[in-house]
Design a protein around this motif. Structure first.
Motif, short mmCIF file in Angstrom:
data_model
loop_
_atom_site.label_atom_id
_atom_site.label_comp_id
_atom_site.label_asym_id
_atom_site.label_seq_id
_atom_site.Cartn_x
_atom_site.Cartn_y
_atom_site.Cartn_z
N LEU A 153 0.84 -1.21 0.00
CA LEU A 153 0.00 0.00 0.00
C LEU A 153 0.87 1.26 0.00
CD1 LEU A 153 -3.01 -0.75 2.39
CD2 LEU A 153 -2.65 -1.47 0.05
N ASP A 154 1.99 1.19 0.71
CA ASP A 154 2.88 2.36 0.76
C ASP A 154 3.48 2.67 -0.61
OD1 ASP A 154 2.44 2.99 3.37
OD2 ASP A 154 4.20 1.96 4.16
N SER A 155 3.51 1.67 -1.49
CA SER A 155 4.07 1.91 -2.83
C SER A 155 3.09 2.64 -3.74
CB SER A 155 4.45 0.56 -3.48
OG SER A 155 3.29 -0.11 -3.95
N LEU A 156 1.85 2.81 -3.28
CA LEU A 156 0.85 3.48 -4.12
C LEU A 156 1.09 4.99 -4.14
CD1 LEU A 156 -2.41 1.67 -2.91
CD2 LEU A 156 -1.32 1.43 -5.15
N PRO A 157 0.71 5.65 -5.25
CA PRO A 157 0.76 7.11 -5.26
C PRO A 157 -0.20 7.68 -4.21
CG PRO A 157 0.27 6.22 -7.46
CD PRO A 157 0.18 5.09 -6.49
N GLY A 158 0.11 8.86 -3.70
CA GLY A 158 -0.61 9.49 -2.59
C GLY A 158 -2.10 9.26 -2.49
N PRO A 159 -2.88 9.71 -3.46
CA PRO A 159 -4.33 9.61 -3.30
C PRO A 159 -4.83 8.16 -3.25
CG PRO A 159 -3.74 11.12 -5.09
CD PRO A 159 -2.50 10.40 -4.70
N MET A 160 -4.21 7.27 -4.05
CA MET A 160 -4.61 5.87 -4.02
C MET A 160 -4.24 5.24 -2.67
SD MET A 160 -5.97 5.19 -6.97
CE MET A 160 -6.63 6.84 -6.81
N ARG A 161 -3.07 5.64 -2.17
CA ARG A 161 -2.61 5.12 -0.87
C ARG A 161 -3.59 5.49 0.24
NH1 ARG A 161 2.43 7.09 -0.94
NH2 ARG A 161 1.98 8.90 0.37
N GLU A 171 -0.53 3.50 -11.98
CA GLU A 171 -0.30 4.86 -12.48
C GLU A 171 -1.54 5.37 -13.24
OE1 GLU A 171 3.38 5.34 -14.62
OE2 GLU A 171 3.06 7.50 -14.86
N LEU A 172 -2.16 4.50 -14.02
CA LEU A 172 -3.39 4.89 -14.74
C LEU A 172 -4.48 5.31 -13.75
CD1 LEU A 172 -3.48 1.98 -17.34
CD2 LEU A 172 -3.08 4.38 -17.89
N CYS A 173 -4.58 4.56 -12.65
CA CYS A 173 -5.57 4.91 -11.62
C CYS A 173 -5.27 6.28 -11.03
CB CYS A 173 -5.57 3.86 -10.50
SG CYS A 173 -6.19 2.25 -11.00
N ALA A 174 -3.99 6.52 -10.72
CA ALA A 174 -3.61 7.82 -10.17
C ALA A 174 -3.90 8.92 -11.18
CB ALA A 174 -2.13 7.81 -9.79
N GLY A 175 -3.67 8.65 -12.46
CA GLY A 175 -3.96 9.64 -13.50
C GLY A 175 -5.44 9.94 -13.60
N GLN A 176 -6.25 8.91 -13.54
CA GLN A 176 -7.70 9.13 -13.61
C GLN A 176 -8.18 9.85 -12.36
OE1 GLN A 176 -10.04 9.01 -15.72
NE2 GLN A 176 -11.95 8.74 -14.62
N ALA A 195 -13.24 5.27 -5.00
CA ALA A 195 -13.40 3.91 -4.47
C ALA A 195 -13.19 2.89 -5.59
CB ALA A 195 -14.78 3.74 -3.83
N ILE A 196 -13.68 3.20 -6.78
CA ILE A 196 -13.46 2.30 -7.93
C ILE A 196 -11.97 2.24 -8.24
CG2 ILE A 196 -13.89 1.96 -10.39
CD1 ILE A 196 -16.63 3.36 -9.97
N LEU A 197 -11.33 3.41 -8.30
CA LEU A 197 -9.90 3.45 -8.63
C LEU A 197 -9.06 2.78 -7.55
CD1 LEU A 197 -9.78 7.11 -9.95
CD2 LEU A 197 -9.44 5.02 -11.30
N GLY A 198 -9.44 2.97 -6.29
CA GLY A 198 -8.73 2.31 -5.20
C GLY A 198 -8.80 0.80 -5.36
N GLY A 199 -9.97 0.30 -5.70
CA GLY A 199 -10.14 -1.14 -5.93
C GLY A 199 -9.30 -1.62 -7.11
N ASP A 200 -9.34 -0.86 -8.19
CA ASP A 200 -8.54 -1.22 -9.37
C ASP A 200 -7.06 -1.32 -9.00
OD1 ASP A 200 -10.80 -1.14 -10.92
OD2 ASP A 200 -10.40 0.86 -11.75
N ALA A 201 -6.60 -0.36 -8.21
CA ALA A 201 -5.18 -0.34 -7.82
C ALA A 201 -4.85 -1.54 -6.93
CB ALA A 201 -4.84 0.96 -7.11
N LEU A 202 -5.78 -1.92 -6.05
CA LEU A 202 -5.51 -3.08 -5.18
C LEU A 202 -5.45 -4.37 -6.00
CD1 LEU A 202 -7.54 -2.54 -1.87
CD2 LEU A 202 -5.22 -1.82 -2.45
N ALA A 224 -1.94 14.01 -17.56
CA ALA A 224 -2.00 13.41 -18.90
C ALA A 224 -0.91 12.36 -19.08
CB ALA A 224 -1.87 14.50 -19.96
N GLU A 225 0.26 12.62 -18.49
CA GLU A 225 1.32 11.62 -18.60
C GLU A 225 0.91 10.32 -17.91
OE1 GLU A 225 5.32 12.76 -17.61
OE2 GLU A 225 5.95 10.67 -17.42
N ALA A 226 0.31 10.44 -16.70
CA ALA A 226 -0.11 9.23 -15.98
C ALA A 226 -1.27 8.55 -16.70
CB ALA A 226 -0.50 9.59 -14.55
N LYS A 227 -2.18 9.34 -17.20
CA LYS A 227 -3.41 8.76 -17.75
C LYS A 227 -3.21 8.21 -19.16
CE LYS A 227 -8.20 9.66 -18.31
NZ LYS A 227 -9.39 10.48 -18.19
N THR A 228 -2.38 8.84 -19.94
CA THR A 228 -2.22 8.43 -21.33
C THR A 228 -0.80 7.95 -21.62
OG1 THR A 228 -3.86 10.07 -21.95
CG2 THR A 228 -2.52 9.16 -23.72
N GLY A 229 0.19 8.71 -21.15
CA GLY A 229 1.57 8.36 -21.47
C GLY A 229 2.01 7.04 -20.87
#
Lengths: 396, 396
Positions: free
Chosen positions: A80-88, B212-217, A176-183, B240-245
């Motif tokens: 979980l710590d490896s996730l980018p800020g908002p997903m974490r 990364e795609l999740c963080a971009g979205q 919540a959808i994105l958090g699930g996708d990331a998990l 845009a880099e996270a979402k598309t690149g």
């Protein structure tokens, strides 16, 4: 105990495994007799005679769960710590490790039943070394479980999970959808970076399981849109197997893979987990109607208030009893809080509670049979058995 | 061409790569000069001088895309066919292979840019054999892309995709979420069951990319909630880099892995794809405001009507020009269809269109530099270059 449900009378409220078979079990030609080599632990399935877990078995399971939590949590936290800020932040909130404002929180991340099953299955067939090697896979299974919880709560509009507001109520549907996708991605990443020779097979199995979980959740939402009278017990049992049994089965099977087990043993472990999972779901549905909210985190009557077609409700609806007709009338009316006790009593009078507890006992008997096939040594099978009994022991 | 945007005047509407640098590029210290060893194809980036693709390059890319589609589609179809009924139906509809009622449909499954990049990268560094070995990975990348489309459409409430109603409008939110979940699982399953020695590293990379795609979205939906004046170009470029690149970069990197490339070459391929992806997004945003709906499937002005903070819009907002102030007034008013042309003109007058096209050219120049690093032989790099130019060639 009210009308009989499926052609046999329930002589007493708490059938022990193997003593009684549901009509459905008869139809399926299943053989829910106690498996040879598995010690009898009477009365430990479903509601206890005294409403409490037997001390010895309960302690063994609690120890296994605590140990699994202690071993798996560092891997989970690192993931979980490896996730980018908002997903974490979403993930840590969902796991109960942070408050909504990002301050630390304690506990609440669930009972770790699935990781404990992975580790117990690995230990049962491969000893302590296999157990140690399977920690990362156990964490992956727990991540998949939590990914599905995040998404299911969005779809089901469930507002409470583990005594806290669900993630979508705090962060919104999109996060919540994105958090699930990331998990889900983290889970499969853990396996992709695991050097263990079983990791590839485990990843394929876990991905298959995700597909089955999706199909199960689809069936659940589709059944919820049906008129209660249109739903069959077979449909709702198949849904519960996909939604709940599949991941418990995969947990056990993956543990077997990490112990180097052959295909037949892995399949038997999968079947053990599936049957135990169905037993768990049956008891969980009983708790959802008659249970203790302080012990389960689920408000009593919530499933009835939501008009959920849980297993005891469908059993009651399809019982052909006078109480079933009364239940149909009650379900057709707008939901009033003061009706919930009456509806619960009607489901019980239509035999829904007895059926669910009988089915749970049947399923546990089948689970034990499969366990004896995969792990003939009762000593080695003890951990898995204790966990299976633990999950089905929660009582009203 | 209206006010200058970022401190330099746009002397002509169509800067060739490397001729012009945005203020942002200056800030970042980037060196968007043409890379040695990559043939110059002037005027092929962004809007063409005559508004059409150059015949030779366009044909090469179309051939590569058609070939990728032909190679990857059987793997994709087999993967989708393995899904349980309801999940299969959603997936086949989303891919454009079935109508909503389950009858067969033709085409519409997208341009296969990402699989074509996987295959072209594998071919560039490993020849035809590496290309052949990467087909399954190419399908996995396409599955991930489509999983994100399914979910993004739910979150963004987008009603049209590839000229058809989006899956959530046909099957509901829950099934669109579940369909996406299942596609992510299928993608990682394809890699878990791929015996190729690069499959594990590819799976880890693809899982990272999903995060990364999740963080971009997430950033995209978060930025949409901000006041346009609060959003910086850096934020929207990073999004845009996270979402598309990220996925275009991963596609190229995974192709490199399947060719047995070393870390430095894989990193350069990733950077090539990322920069090309940003160029693509910049041009896509230009099309979203001024483009041709028959060519893109996106109604002209849709992004403006949705008050989307696309790259040209944020560039216009942050230009400090009189037109920017006018744009802020226009964006604050309720959206009227007849205003869209006026808003588009205001974004253009504030320099948003020129900036986006200049940035796209910069990004493509950087992409070529990275490509020359990974694939020094211009002959071998031709396929990747043709694809990168193709995606940024779509013009108003």
């Amino acid at each position: 105990m009210g009308e009989s449900l499926t052609g046999f009378r329930t002589e007493r409220p708490l059938p022990a495994p193997g003593e009684q078979r549901s009509a459905l079990a008869e139809q399926r030609g299943a053989e829910p007799r106690r498996a040879a080599g598995v010690p009898e632990r009477r009365g430990s399935i479903g509601t206890q005679r005294d409403g409490r877990p037997g001390p010895a078995e309960g302690h063994e399971a609690v120890m296994l769960l605590d140990r699994a939590r202690a071993e798996v949590d560092p891997v989970l936290r690192a993931a979980l710590d490896s996730l980018p800020g908002p997903m974490r932040r979403i993930a840590l909130y969902h796991f109960g490790w942070e408050q909504a404002d990002g301050t630390p929180a304690e506990g609440g991340s669930g009972k770790a039943i699935r990781p404990a099953l992975v580790l117990a299955a690995a230990a049962a067939l491969g000893g302590p070394e296999a157990r140690l090697g399977a920690v990362r896979a156990a964490a992956a299974v727990e991540l998949v479980h939590n990914f599905t919880l995040l998404h299911d709560d969005v779809m089901d509009r469930d507002a409470t999970r583990r005594h806290r507001p669900t993630a979508w109520t705090v962060f919104g549907d999109a996060d919540a959808i994105l958090g699930g996708d990331a998990l889900q991605a983290l889970a499969l990443r853990l396996l992709a970076t695991d050097p263990h020779p079983a990791a590839r097979a485990a990843a394929a199995r876990l991905a298959d399981c995700v597909v089955e979980l999706c199909a199960g959740q689809h069936a659940d939402t589709a059944l919820e849109r049906c008129d209660p009278g249109e739903v069959t017990l077979e449909e709702v049992l198949a849904m519960a197997e996909a939604k709940t049994g599949a991941l418990l089965g995969s947990a056990c099977a993956i543990g077997g893979l990490y112990a180097g087990a052959g295909d037949a043993d892995v399949a038997a472990l999968d079947a053990f987990g599936r049957e135990a999972g169905l037993a768990f779901q049956l008891i969980d549905d009983v708790i959802g109607i008659w249970g203790d909210p302080h012990r389960t985190g689920k408000p009593v009557g919530a499933d009835l208030a939501a008009r959920k077609k849980s297993l005891p409700v469908v059993a009651a609806f399809t019982s052909g009893t006078p109480a079933a007709a009364e239940l149909a009338d009650l379900y057709a009316r707008p939901c009033e809080k003061e009706d919930l006790d009456h509806i619960a009593l009607t489901v019980e009078r239509a035999g829904g509670r007895d059926w669910a507890q009988g089915q749970a006992a049947d399923r546990m008997a089948r689970a034990m049979q499969q366990l004896a096939r995969a792990v003939p040594d009762p000593e080695a099978a003890g951990g898995l058995l204790a966990l299976a009994e633990f999950v089905t022991r929660r009582s009203s």
